[in-house]
Design an enzyme around this catalytic site. Structure first.
Site, PDB file in Angstrom:
ATOM      1  N   GLU A  14     -52.233 -90.354 -35.433  1.00 54.70           N
ATOM      2  CA  GLU A  14     -52.636 -91.753 -35.630  1.00 54.70           C
ATOM      3  C   GLU A  14     -53.406 -91.932 -36.934  1.00 54.70           C
ATOM      4  O   GLU A  14     -54.440 -91.274 -37.152  1.00 54.70           O
ATOM      5  CB  GLU A  14     -53.497 -92.219 -34.444  1.00 54.70           C
ATOM      6  CG  GLU A  14     -53.816 -93.697 -34.534  1.00 54.70           C
ATOM      7  CD  GLU A  14     -54.501 -94.267 -33.293  1.00 54.70           C
ATOM      8  OE1 GLU A  14     -54.603 -93.564 -32.274  1.00 54.70           O
ATOM      9  OE2 GLU A  14     -54.936 -95.425 -33.373  1.00 54.70           O
TER      10      GLU A  14
ATOM     11  N   LYS B  80     -60.944 -95.065 -25.198  1.00 56.90           N
ATOM     12  CA  LYS B  80     -59.759 -94.526 -25.879  1.00 56.90           C
ATOM     13  C   LYS B  80     -60.112 -94.244 -27.341  1.00 56.90           C
ATOM     14  O   LYS B  80     -59.740 -93.221 -27.913  1.00 56.90           O
ATOM     15  CB  LYS B  80     -58.588 -95.517 -25.777  1.00 56.90           C
ATOM     16  CG  LYS B  80     -57.252 -94.989 -26.270  1.00 56.90           C
ATOM     17  CD  LYS B  80     -57.013 -95.167 -27.759  1.00 56.90           C
ATOM     18  CE  LYS B  80     -55.646 -94.622 -28.179  1.00 56.90           C
ATOM     19  NZ  LYS B  80     -55.445 -94.676 -29.629  1.00 56.90           N
TER      20      LYS B  80
ATOM     21  N   HIS C 197     -56.352-101.105 -40.480  1.00 51.31           N
ATOM     22  CA  HIS C 197     -55.138-100.580 -39.878  1.00 51.31           C
ATOM     23  C   HIS C 197     -53.908-101.002 -40.669  1.00 51.31           C
ATOM     24  O   HIS C 197     -53.005-100.213 -40.906  1.00 51.31           O
ATOM     25  CB  HIS C 197     -54.984-101.127 -38.450  1.00 51.31           C
ATOM     26  CG  HIS C 197     -55.365-100.129 -37.413  1.00 51.31           C
ATOM     27  ND1 HIS C 197     -54.736 -98.924 -37.303  1.00 51.31           N
ATOM     28  CD2 HIS C 197     -56.315-100.158 -36.450  1.00 51.31           C
ATOM     29  CE1 HIS C 197     -55.283 -98.260 -36.313  1.00 51.31           C
ATOM     30  NE2 HIS C 197     -56.244 -98.981 -35.794  1.00 51.31           N
TER      31      HIS C 197
ATOM     32  N   ASP D 274     -57.722 -77.689 -24.501  1.00 50.79           N
ATOM     33  CA  ASP D 274     -56.875 -78.442 -23.593  1.00 50.79           C
ATOM     34  C   ASP D 274     -57.270 -79.928 -23.628  1.00 50.79           C
ATOM     35  O   ASP D 274     -58.285 -80.320 -23.027  1.00 50.79           O
ATOM     36  CB  ASP D 274     -57.059 -77.839 -22.186  1.00 50.79           C
ATOM     37  CG  ASP D 274     -56.135 -78.436 -21.144  1.00 50.79           C
ATOM     38  OD1 ASP D 274     -55.718 -79.591 -21.309  1.00 50.79           O
ATOM     39  OD2 ASP D 274     -55.855 -77.740 -20.149  1.00 50.79           O
TER      40      ASP D 274
HETATM   41  P1  NAD Z   1     -58.575 -67.190 -20.504  1.00 52.01           P
HETATM   42  O1  NAD Z   1     -58.387 -66.650 -19.150  1.00 52.01           O
HETATM   43  O2  NAD Z   1     -57.526 -66.992 -21.536  1.00 52.01           O
HETATM   44  O3  NAD Z   1     -59.951 -66.624 -21.127  1.00 52.01           O
HETATM   45  C1  NAD Z   1     -61.164 -66.596 -20.457  1.00 52.01           C
HETATM   46  C2  NAD Z   1     -61.599 -65.171 -20.244  1.00 52.01           C
HETATM   47  O4  NAD Z   1     -62.054 -64.596 -21.451  1.00 52.01           O
HETATM   48  C3  NAD Z   1     -62.764 -65.069 -19.313  1.00 52.01           C
HETATM   49  O5  NAD Z   1     -62.350 -65.155 -17.985  1.00 52.01           O
HETATM   50  C4  NAD Z   1     -63.348 -63.714 -19.676  1.00 52.01           C
HETATM   51  O6  NAD Z   1     -62.737 -62.691 -18.932  1.00 52.01           O
HETATM   52  C5  NAD Z   1     -62.943 -63.534 -21.138  1.00 52.01           C
HETATM   53  N1  NAD Z   1     -64.084 -63.589 -22.093  1.00 52.01           N
HETATM   54  C6  NAD Z   1     -64.299 -62.709 -23.115  1.00 52.01           C
HETATM   55  N2  NAD Z   1     -65.406 -63.053 -23.808  1.00 52.01           N
HETATM   56  C7  NAD Z   1     -65.905 -64.153 -23.237  1.00 52.01           C
HETATM   57  C8  NAD Z   1     -67.022 -64.988 -23.523  1.00 52.01           C
HETATM   58  N3  NAD Z   1     -67.866 -64.751 -24.550  1.00 52.01           N
HETATM   59  N4  NAD Z   1     -67.242 -66.073 -22.754  1.00 52.01           N
HETATM   60  C9  NAD Z   1     -66.404 -66.352 -21.730  1.00 52.01           C
HETATM   61  N5  NAD Z   1     -65.320 -65.594 -21.405  1.00 52.01           N
HETATM   62  C10 NAD Z   1     -65.068 -64.491 -22.153  1.00 52.01           C
HETATM   63  O7  NAD Z   1     -58.809 -68.749 -20.475  1.00 52.01           O
HETATM   64  P2  NAD Z   1     -59.711 -69.702 -19.623  1.00 52.01           P
HETATM   65  O8  NAD Z   1     -60.785 -70.188 -20.540  1.00 52.01           O
HETATM   66  O9  NAD Z   1     -60.122 -69.126 -18.311  1.00 52.01           O
HETATM   67  O10 NAD Z   1     -58.689 -70.897 -19.318  1.00 52.01           O
HETATM   68  C11 NAD Z   1     -58.322 -71.814 -20.309  1.00 52.01           C
HETATM   69  C12 NAD Z   1     -56.859 -72.160 -20.188  1.00 52.01           C
HETATM   70  O11 NAD Z   1     -56.543 -72.582 -18.856  1.00 52.01           O
HETATM   71  C13 NAD Z   1     -56.487 -73.301 -21.076  1.00 52.01           C
HETATM   72  O12 NAD Z   1     -55.362 -72.918 -21.825  1.00 52.01           O
HETATM   73  C14 NAD Z   1     -56.127 -74.426 -20.107  1.00 52.01           C
HETATM   74  O13 NAD Z   1     -55.128 -75.249 -20.665  1.00 52.01           O
HETATM   75  C15 NAD Z   1     -55.631 -73.692 -18.916  1.00 52.01           C
HETATM   76  N6  NAD Z   1     -55.672 -74.342 -17.589  1.00 52.01           N
HETATM   77  C16 NAD Z   1     -56.292 -75.549 -17.360  1.00 52.01           C
HETATM   78  C17 NAD Z   1     -56.321 -76.095 -16.081  1.00 52.01           C
HETATM   79  C18 NAD Z   1     -57.071 -77.376 -15.838  1.00 52.01           C
HETATM   80  O14 NAD Z   1     -57.761 -77.870 -16.729  1.00 52.01           O
HETATM   81  N7  NAD Z   1     -57.010 -77.979 -14.641  1.00 52.01           N
HETATM   82  C19 NAD Z   1     -55.705 -75.422 -15.032  1.00 52.01           C
HETATM   83  C20 NAD Z   1     -55.080 -74.204 -15.290  1.00 52.01           C
HETATM   84  C21 NAD Z   1     -55.078 -73.660 -16.566  1.00 52.01           C
END
Ligand code: NAD
Length: 425
Positions: A80, A258, A372, A274
């Site tokens: 946008e 928005k 715009h 996300d």
């Molecule tokens: P991830 O599992 O890739 O990474 C997180 C992991 O990194 C932690 O569990 C930990 O083991 C590790 N880690 C290493 N160093 C860390 C630090 N300093 N701090 C925290 N963790 C550390 O990802 P995530 O963050 O658990 O999940 C994010 C993803 O999940 C996004 O891509 C999102 O789109 C997706 N997702 C979103 C939903 C929702 O929003 N409802 C549902 C399902 C999946």
């Protein structure tokens, strides 16, 4: 790092990249990840299903941001026009009074486990709370890395919810996600504790998933916008009136919010986070009082200047998800100089406030269409086939006539070219 780069918008993209590298200290390799965005098949294939290619969007940099005394260049990915210019304008106005004072809460995400078919839901809840330590250790056993990073499951809460189909118990697992967004981490933990919760309560576990209403993960920002830059006392009054409409009317509040998310989503996307999670959290938080409301608030301070503030959930990370997998996202995080999820949340809140103030200022003072339509005129000029050196002439001509449409752009281009041909002859 300085975030004020005079005349950045007047440079061509190559010169802009050079200016951003000079201001930020990014390396040539970093830079390549930003403007050679073609991800290779193996990376793409590892990200989503059925990959056949990648889809490019413009990445721009908002300038002038100062957050808690630190200059920040803010990368924004958006389709946008006017979003990046508006964010920069809001930042520049806040900067005149010291920039944004931002804050963030702990980084607690909530995992929900739904338990149904309970004989006595209140008693079941009490039973869960009595065995809290056991539940927390079971959850933490699932993510030793998170625990090592100083995070992990911290607490549980129980909620008994009435529904015509029957009373249910929802157990909230509160997880400190540190620098990760944490959805995968929390979902895994919620699934792991569900059988134990079934044992304790005698009920059946149905949903076991994170909540995007991340009330344990809030960020906020405040700034003062000098009245002389926003139309004087009358300008402040107009902006306040516009804000009051958003408070009174969900139809306006939706558009108000928005506009805030125009800026926030663009940074969330640039950092590989996300957007849907942050959007869902923001809008649910906006209605948490039962009345859908604006995420920002404004008032007039003792000087007659406009005081603005914002508060919203910011479920984002600087590790995990796509933040480290996507090379450009990695560089965008580096460009901002943020090293924690909290800092990223604070920048997001500041961007949301800057974006909203700039929109309200334009709407109340000059009408949003003016800015715009100029950007729209640029797009029309390019679509009509104008070369870069012809675009500004066409935009000016359309602005003078106030006649901004595709056929006018083609007509003006043809006229301007025939005139320059005559001159050359
Ligand atoms: P991830 O599992 O890739 O990474 C997180 C992991 O990194 C932690 O569990 C930990 O083991 C590790 N880690 C290493 N160093 C860390 C630090 N300093 N701090 C925290 N963790 C550390 O990802 P995530 O963050 O658990 O999940 C994010 C993803 O999940 C996004 O891509 C999102 O789109 C997706 N997702 C979103 C939903 C929702 O929003 N409802 C549902 C399902 C999946």
């Amino acid at each position: 790092m300085g975030s004020v780069i005079p005349g950045l918008y007047r440079k061509d993209p190559g010169a802009r990249r050079k200016a951003v590298v000079e201001a930020s200290g990014l390396s040539e390799d970093d830079l390549r990840a930003l403007f050679e965005p073609a991800l290779q098949d193996p990376v793409l294939d590892g990200m989503v299903e059925n990959v056949i290619g990648s889809f490019h969007l413009p990445l721009g940099v908002a300038t002038g941001f100062q957050v808690n005394g630190r200059d920040v260049l803010v990368p924004m990915v958006t389709e946008e026009s006017s979003v990046i210019a508006a964010a920069s304008k809001g930042a520049q106005l806040a900067r005149l009074r010291g920039g944004f004072s931002a804050w963030s809460s702990e980084q607690i995400m909530i995992g929900q486990v739904q338990l149904t078919d309970l004989k006595d839901p209140v008693k079941a809840a009490e039973g869960v709370l009595l065995r809290k330590d056991e539940v927390l250790s079971m959850a933490n056993a699932k993510d030793p890395l998170l625990v090592k990073a100083g995070g992990g499951a911290r607490d549980i809460e129980t909620r008994v919810l009435e529904h015509p189909a029957g009373t249910m118990l929802v157990v909230h697992l509160l997880v400190d996600c540190r620098d990760a967004m944490g959805a995968n981490a929390v979902n895994t933990m919620a699934e792991s504790i569900a059988p134990l919760l079934e044992d304790i309560t005698g009920g059946g576990a149905v949903l076991r998933i994170l909540s995007n209403l991340a009330t344990g993960r809030l960020s906020g920002a405040r700034a003062i916008f000098p009245k002389e830059e926003i139309g004087g006392e009358e300008g402040v009054s107009s902006i306040l009136k516009a804000f009051y409409l958003a408070q009174a009317d969900p139809y306006r509040a939706a558009t108000h919010n928005k506009g805030i998310m125009n800026g926030i989503d663009a940074v969330v996307l640039a950092t590989g986070n996300d957007t849907r999670a942050v959007e869902a959290g923001a809008h649910a938080y906006a209605s948490i009082s039962g009345h859908y409301s604006p995420l920002t608030r404004y008032s007039r301070d003792g000087n007659g200047d406009l005081a603005g503030e914002i508060e919203l959930p910011t479920a984002v990370g600087v590790v995990g998800g796509a933040t480290r997998v996507h090379p450009a996202a990695r560089v965008c995080i580096k460009l901002m100089g943020v090293s924690s999820a909290r800092e990223l949340g604070e920048v997001l809140a500041s961007v949301g406030l800057a974006q909203n103030l700039a929109a309200l200022r334009a709407l109340s003072l000059e009408g949003i269409q003016k800015g715009h339509m100029r950007l729209h005129a640029r797009n029309l000029a390019v679509q009509a086939g104008a070369r870069p050196d012809e675009v500004d002439v066409l935009v000016d001509a359309m602005a003078v006539d106030g006649d901004i449409n595709a056929s006018k752009a083609s007509e003006l281009l043809a006229t301007s070219r025939s005139r320059s041909t005559i001159k050359r002859i």
